[in-house]
Design an enzyme around this catalytic site. Structure first.
Site, mmCIF file in Angstrom:
data_model
loop_
_atom_site.group_PDB
_atom_site.id
_atom_site.type_symbol
_atom_site.label_atom_id
_atom_site.label_comp_id
_atom_site.label_asym_id
_atom_site.label_seq_id
_atom_site.Cartn_x
_atom_site.Cartn_y
_atom_site.Cartn_z
ATOM 1 N N GLY A 89 -21.016 10.617 17.497
ATOM 2 C CA GLY A 89 -22.434 10.748 17.766
ATOM 3 C C GLY A 89 -22.936 9.652 18.674
ATOM 4 O O GLY A 89 -22.242 8.659 18.920
ATOM 5 N N GLN B 164 -29.080 3.980 22.472
ATOM 6 C CA GLN B 164 -27.811 3.449 22.980
ATOM 7 C C GLN B 164 -27.646 3.670 24.485
ATOM 8 O O GLN B 164 -26.800 3.043 25.116
ATOM 9 C CB GLN B 164 -26.621 4.097 22.254
ATOM 10 C CG GLN B 164 -26.509 3.691 20.800
ATOM 11 C CD GLN B 164 -25.327 4.373 20.149
ATOM 12 O OE1 GLN B 164 -25.422 5.515 19.718
ATOM 13 N NE2 GLN B 164 -24.207 3.682 20.098
ATOM 14 N N CYS C 238 -18.836 2.306 16.043
ATOM 15 C CA CYS C 238 -20.019 2.587 16.851
ATOM 16 C C CYS C 238 -19.662 2.404 18.321
ATOM 17 O O CYS C 238 -18.999 1.432 18.671
ATOM 18 C CB CYS C 238 -21.135 1.615 16.454
ATOM 19 S SG CYS C 238 -22.648 1.842 17.407
ATOM 20 N N LEU C 239 -20.126 3.319 19.164
ATOM 21 C CA LEU C 239 -19.815 3.227 20.593
ATOM 22 C C LEU C 239 -20.433 1.976 21.225
ATOM 23 O O LEU C 239 -20.001 1.543 22.279
ATOM 24 C CB LEU C 239 -20.293 4.481 21.333
ATOM 25 C CG LEU C 239 -19.580 5.787 20.949
ATOM 26 C CD1 LEU C 239 -20.106 6.947 21.774
ATOM 27 C CD2 LEU C 239 -18.072 5.661 21.108
ATOM 28 N N HIS D 281 -25.844 6.863 10.154
ATOM 29 C CA HIS D 281 -25.541 5.953 11.264
ATOM 30 C C HIS D 281 -26.506 6.164 12.444
ATOM 31 O O HIS D 281 -27.050 5.202 12.994
ATOM 32 C CB HIS D 281 -24.091 6.171 11.708
ATOM 33 C CG HIS D 281 -23.640 5.257 12.804
ATOM 34 N ND1 HIS D 281 -22.810 4.181 12.579
ATOM 35 C CD2 HIS D 281 -23.911 5.252 14.133
ATOM 36 C CE1 HIS D 281 -22.592 3.555 13.727
ATOM 37 N NE2 HIS D 281 -23.243 4.190 14.692
ATOM 38 N N GLU D 282 -26.709 7.423 12.820
ATOM 39 C CA GLU D 282 -27.568 7.700 13.985
ATOM 40 C C GLU D 282 -29.034 7.419 13.671
ATOM 41 O O GLU D 282 -29.763 6.887 14.510
ATOM 42 C CB GLU D 282 -27.382 9.141 14.474
ATOM 43 C CG GLU D 282 -25.963 9.501 14.907
ATOM 44 C CD GLU D 282 -25.309 8.505 15.852
ATOM 45 O OE1 GLU D 282 -26.014 7.840 16.629
ATOM 46 O OE2 GLU D 282 -24.071 8.372 15.797
ATOM 47 N N HIS E 211 -29.732 3.861 14.039
ATOM 48 C CA HIS E 211 -29.935 3.473 15.447
ATOM 49 C C HIS E 211 -31.391 3.650 15.868
ATOM 50 O O HIS E 211 -31.944 2.834 16.601
ATOM 51 C CB HIS E 211 -29.071 4.346 16.376
ATOM 52 C CG HIS E 211 -27.688 3.818 16.613
ATOM 53 N ND1 HIS E 211 -27.445 2.587 17.171
ATOM 54 C CD2 HIS E 211 -26.469 4.374 16.393
ATOM 55 C CE1 HIS E 211 -26.132 2.410 17.273
ATOM 56 N NE2 HIS E 211 -25.513 3.473 16.806
HETATM 57 NI NI NI Z 1 -23.462 3.868 16.718
#
Ligand code: NI
Length: 167
Positions: free
Chosen positions: A46, A51, A93-94, A135-136, A139
């Site tokens: 995701g 981000q 996480c990216l 998680h998202e 963010h």
């Molecule tokens: Ni993330």
């Protein structure tokens, strides 16, 4: 579709509260397509709009990592309405490449999510999808998963991340 640059740990834009999405526009549709492309390219599950530097309550999730179009979910102004149980497992996480750590999350999560047309729907996810919801949505509230850990562990992870990002 374009692969967008992803902001990384330490960027102040990742710490901001995002704003609600208003009327759906072709620009937002393009952003969603680019975010899905970026998530796929980076092999993520995701990606949230902050981000990629967009301060909106918008995120994409694909637990199949591109294998199954039906698993694509667009989160618009999402809110968690119920949580159940606990799962223990690794999370990444990216925005923090190279760091994966075990973090407890609810096993089952229900959210209230808006569709593009403005209607509201309830979605329930278990296991990886429940983790992705948490998680998202974190963010969108300016929170990275590493912030669940205490200062000592966080410092250790930061060194690990910096070492990794220097190559
Ligand atoms: Ni993330």
């Amino acid at each position: 579709m374009t692969v967008l640059p992803v902001l990384t740990w330490g960027d102040p834009r990742l710490k901001k509260n995002s704003e609600d999405v208003g009327e759906w526009t072709p620009e937002l549709e393009q952003l969603v397509a680019d975010m899905l492309e970026t998530s796929l390219y980076e092999e993520g599950v995701g990606l949230a709009a902050p981000q990629v530097g967009v301060n909106l309550n918008l995120a994409v999730i694909d637990c199949s990592c591109g294998e199954d179009l039906n698993q694509r979910i667009v989160l618009i102004n999402p809110e968690i309405t119920a949580e159940e149980g606990i799962q223990t497992g690794p999370e990444g996480c990216l925005s923090i490449p190279g760091v994966r750590e075990v973090l407890d999350r609810p096993q089952k999560v229900t959210i209230r999510n808006r569709a593009r047309d403005g209607s509201w729907h309830e979605l329930t996810g278990e296991d990886l999808l429940a983790r992705a919801f948490c998680h998202e949505i974190d963010h969108l509230r300016g929170r990275l998963f590493v912030e669940y850990f205490g200062p000592v562990k966080r410092q250790y992870l930061q060194r690990k991340y910096q070492k990794q990002s220097r190559g």
